[in-house]
Design an enzyme around this catalytic site. Structure first.
Site, PDB file in Angstrom:
ATOM      1  N   ARG A   1       0.820  -1.237   0.000  1.00 29.68           N
ATOM      2  CA  ARG A   1       0.000   0.000   0.000  1.00 29.68           C
ATOM      3  C   ARG A   1       0.848   1.279   0.000  1.00 29.68           C
ATOM      4  NH1 ARG A   1      -3.322  -3.715  -0.396  1.00 29.68           N
ATOM      5  NH2 ARG A   1      -5.434  -3.696   0.440  1.00 29.68           N
TER       6      ARG A   1
ATOM      7  N   SER B   1     -10.910  -0.960   3.396  1.00 28.92           N
ATOM      8  CA  SER B   1     -10.124  -1.139   4.628  1.00 28.92           C
ATOM      9  C   SER B   1      -9.718   0.238   5.146  1.00 28.92           C
ATOM     10  CB  SER B   1      -8.832  -1.898   4.350  1.00 28.92           C
ATOM     11  OG  SER B   1      -9.107  -3.159   3.838  1.00 28.92           O
TER      12      SER B   1
ATOM     13  N   GLU C   1      -5.017   3.379   6.548  1.00 27.65           N
ATOM     14  CA  GLU C   1      -4.621   3.285   5.143  1.00 27.65           C
ATOM     15  C   GLU C   1      -5.238   4.453   4.383  1.00 27.65           C
ATOM     16  OE1 GLU C   1      -5.135   0.293   1.457  1.00 27.65           O
ATOM     17  OE2 GLU C   1      -6.801   0.421   2.809  1.00 27.65           O
TER      18      GLU C   1
HETATM   19  N1  EPU Z   1     -10.680 -11.231  10.079  1.00 26.09           N
HETATM   20  C1  EPU Z   1     -11.408 -11.398  11.246  1.00 26.09           C
HETATM   21  N2  EPU Z   1     -12.392 -10.461  11.510  1.00 26.09           N
HETATM   22  C2  EPU Z   1     -12.667  -9.440  10.693  1.00 26.09           C
HETATM   23  C3  EPU Z   1     -11.916  -9.277   9.505  1.00 26.09           C
HETATM   24  C4  EPU Z   1     -10.919 -10.198   9.228  1.00 26.09           C
HETATM   25  O1  EPU Z   1     -11.191 -12.319  12.020  1.00 26.09           O
HETATM   26  O2  EPU Z   1     -13.584  -8.666  11.004  1.00 26.09           O
HETATM   27  C5  EPU Z   1      -9.665 -12.250   9.738  1.00 26.09           C
HETATM   28  C6  EPU Z   1     -10.158 -13.153   8.600  1.00 26.09           C
HETATM   29  O3  EPU Z   1     -10.902 -14.230   9.070  1.00 26.09           O
HETATM   30  C7  EPU Z   1      -8.873 -13.593   7.963  1.00 26.09           C
HETATM   31  C8  EPU Z   1      -7.957 -12.401   8.157  1.00 26.09           C
HETATM   32  O4  EPU Z   1      -8.513 -11.634   9.228  1.00 26.09           O
HETATM   33  O5  EPU Z   1      -8.316 -14.684   8.662  1.00 26.09           O
HETATM   34  C9  EPU Z   1      -7.826 -11.560   6.890  1.00 26.09           C
HETATM   35  O6  EPU Z   1      -9.103 -11.093   6.495  1.00 26.09           O
HETATM   36  P1  EPU Z   1      -9.459 -10.744   4.963  1.00 26.09           P
HETATM   37  O7  EPU Z   1      -9.095 -11.888   4.072  1.00 26.09           O
HETATM   38  O8  EPU Z   1     -10.864 -10.261   4.926  1.00 26.09           O
HETATM   39  O9  EPU Z   1      -8.437  -9.609   4.566  1.00 26.09           O
HETATM   40  P2  EPU Z   1      -7.877  -8.331   5.320  1.00 26.09           P
HETATM   41  O10 EPU Z   1      -6.463  -8.567   5.705  1.00 26.09           O
HETATM   42  O11 EPU Z   1      -8.817  -7.940   6.411  1.00 26.09           O
HETATM   43  C10 EPU Z   1      -6.883  -7.293   3.140  1.00 26.09           C
HETATM   44  C11 EPU Z   1      -6.946  -6.013   2.381  1.00 26.09           C
HETATM   45  C12 EPU Z   1      -8.259  -5.888   1.618  1.00 26.09           C
HETATM   46  C13 EPU Z   1      -8.340  -7.050   0.640  1.00 26.09           C
HETATM   47  C14 EPU Z   1      -8.252  -8.352   1.429  1.00 26.09           C
HETATM   48  C15 EPU Z   1      -8.173  -9.549   0.514  1.00 26.09           C
HETATM   49  C16 EPU Z   1      -5.597  -4.431   3.625  1.00 26.09           C
HETATM   50  C17 EPU Z   1      -5.572  -3.185   4.451  1.00 26.09           C
HETATM   51  N3  EPU Z   1      -6.793  -4.882   3.282  1.00 26.09           N
HETATM   52  O12 EPU Z   1      -7.909  -7.261   4.135  1.00 26.09           O
HETATM   53  O13 EPU Z   1      -8.209  -4.680   0.868  1.00 26.09           O
HETATM   54  O14 EPU Z   1      -9.545  -7.012  -0.101  1.00 26.09           O
HETATM   55  O15 EPU Z   1      -7.040  -8.372   2.236  1.00 26.09           O
HETATM   56  O16 EPU Z   1      -6.931  -9.578  -0.121  1.00 26.09           O
HETATM   57  O17 EPU Z   1      -4.540  -4.951   3.296  1.00 26.09           O
HETATM   58  C18 EPU Z   1      -8.805  -2.373   0.876  1.00 26.09           C
HETATM   59  O18 EPU Z   1      -7.607  -2.139   0.833  1.00 26.09           O
HETATM   60  O19 EPU Z   1      -9.666  -1.459   0.902  1.00 26.09           O
HETATM   61  C19 EPU Z   1      -9.252  -3.773   0.945  1.00 26.09           C
HETATM   62  C20 EPU Z   1     -10.534  -4.094   1.074  1.00 26.09           C
END
Ligand code: EPU
Length: 330
Positions: free
Chosen positions: A154, A226, A322
């Protein structure tokens, strides 16, 4: 209408340009205004916390043009003002691969190169060949190779050392004609419908479905995706936390450090689905803050601060937004 949080904020002036020449002419004729120029894209990563005492610039540069092609790959030059997901849909329909995992990310093409957008194991930096820009102070053109953009999670020079100094005009992507699906992230594999031949279009639709179930639609509930970045901690810090929280999800990085999902930590702090005044933590993805109706930028910022304090108290980790916070706080 220019920020997906749906926050009321008024700029002194809003300028949209339709060609590079028009942008350069504007820069040359507005020397006195330059201190307060702020360039936006689709407004999907912004939080306005006050009115904007200056000029907001927006690109309406369009076009998707093939500039180089061989049997294996294609270089495509895309106007910064193109809607990102329309470009992804077009690439998939033409059999140009590499961006299908980035389906349905809101925003415009110019911002993809500033923000290094990423999802489901792919980042914009993996497909960006070079970035064409115009210097907002001198009006001269400058091309940044992928390496010169200094991409990381990012981040880019356009958010770092050169913040606010260049307008991205065109982004050139190198896309493959050979489909090499990236399926390692989370549960993507299991979300692909059984007995279906895996094509880029199937992968795109799978990702769109995942995003639609987890992420709020800004047209219905204001948000900027995010709100926080996932923090990176040392192996030692990770090990001490992992002992306390054996179910904590994590990603081991090549550097030896470990990335921890902020959404998981925010949920552990009990914030998921909670509200503070007119701002809330989304009930299906705790990394997303939402405008529950009529929120001000400050309402969202207050919630942001409260969440940060909770995460720091419980895990001893600083999480940082972010989203770009724009405006002044008094
Ligand atoms: N999780 C939870 N609770 C929550 C959210 C997430 O326990 O409320 C856990 C999930 O179960 C999983 C882990 O956290 O084990 C990761 O969750 P997720 O796959 O939803 O991804 P993220 O790390 O929360 C990032 C990006 C997203 C992108 C997703 C998929 C960032 C800041 N965000 O989210 O990007 O869509 O991975 O690759 O890196 C964005 O930048 O606006 C965005 C949506």
């Amino acid at each position: 209408a220019h920020n997906t949080f749906g926050i009321e904020s008024v700029a002194k002036r809003f300028v949209e340009y339709f060609s590079e020449e028009e942008l350069i002419k504007f820069i040359e004729s507005n020397i006195q205004e330059k201190q307060n120029l702020f360039h936006i894209g689709g407004g999907s990563n912004l939080l306005f916390v006050s009115d904007y005492d200056g000029t907001i610039l927006h690109s309406a540069l369009k076009g998707i043009e093939v500039i180089d092609e061989d049997e294996q790959a294609v270089s495509v030059r895309v106007g910064a003002g193109e809607v990102w997901d329309e470009f992804v849909a077009y690439a998939v329909s033409r059999g140009w691969y590499g961006v299908e995992n980035l389906s349905y990310i809101p925003g415009e093409v110019g911002a993809s190169a500033v923000q290094n957008i990423g999802a489901y194991g792919v980042e914009a930096k993996d497909v960006i060949q070079y970035v064409e820009t115009v210097d907002l102070y001198s009006g001269s053109k400058r091309v940044f190779t992928n390496a010169q953009c200094k991409y990381s999670y990012r981040k880019s020079v356009f958010k770092g050392e050169f913040k606010g100094m260049y307008a991205v005009t065109y982004v050139v992507f190198r896309l493959s004609k050979i489909f090499n699906p990236v399926l390692e992230y989370g549960n993507i594999r299991s979300c692909i419908p059984a007995n279906t031949e895996l094509t880029a279009s199937v992968l795109r639709n799978t990702i769109i479905d995942i995003r639609k179930t987890k992420l709020p639609d800004p047209a219905i509930q204001g948000n900027a995706g995010s709100f926080f970045m996932n923090p990176v901690v040392t192996q030692a810090k990770f090990e001490s936390l992992h002992k306390l929280y054996p179910n904590m999800p994590y990603y081991q990085l090549d550097s030896g450090d470990v990335k921890i999902p902020a959404g998981w930590m925010i949920e552990q702090c009990g914030w998921k689905g909670r509200r503070l005044i007119r701002a809330g933590v989304h009930d299906r993805q705790a990394l997303v803050l939402v405008n529950l109706g009529g929120a001000s930028g400050l309402d969202i910022l207050r919630l942001c601060d409260a969440v940060r304090v909770s995460v720091n108290d419980k895990f001893g980790i600083e999480i940082t937004p972010e989203v770009n916070i724009v405006g002044h706080l008094n």
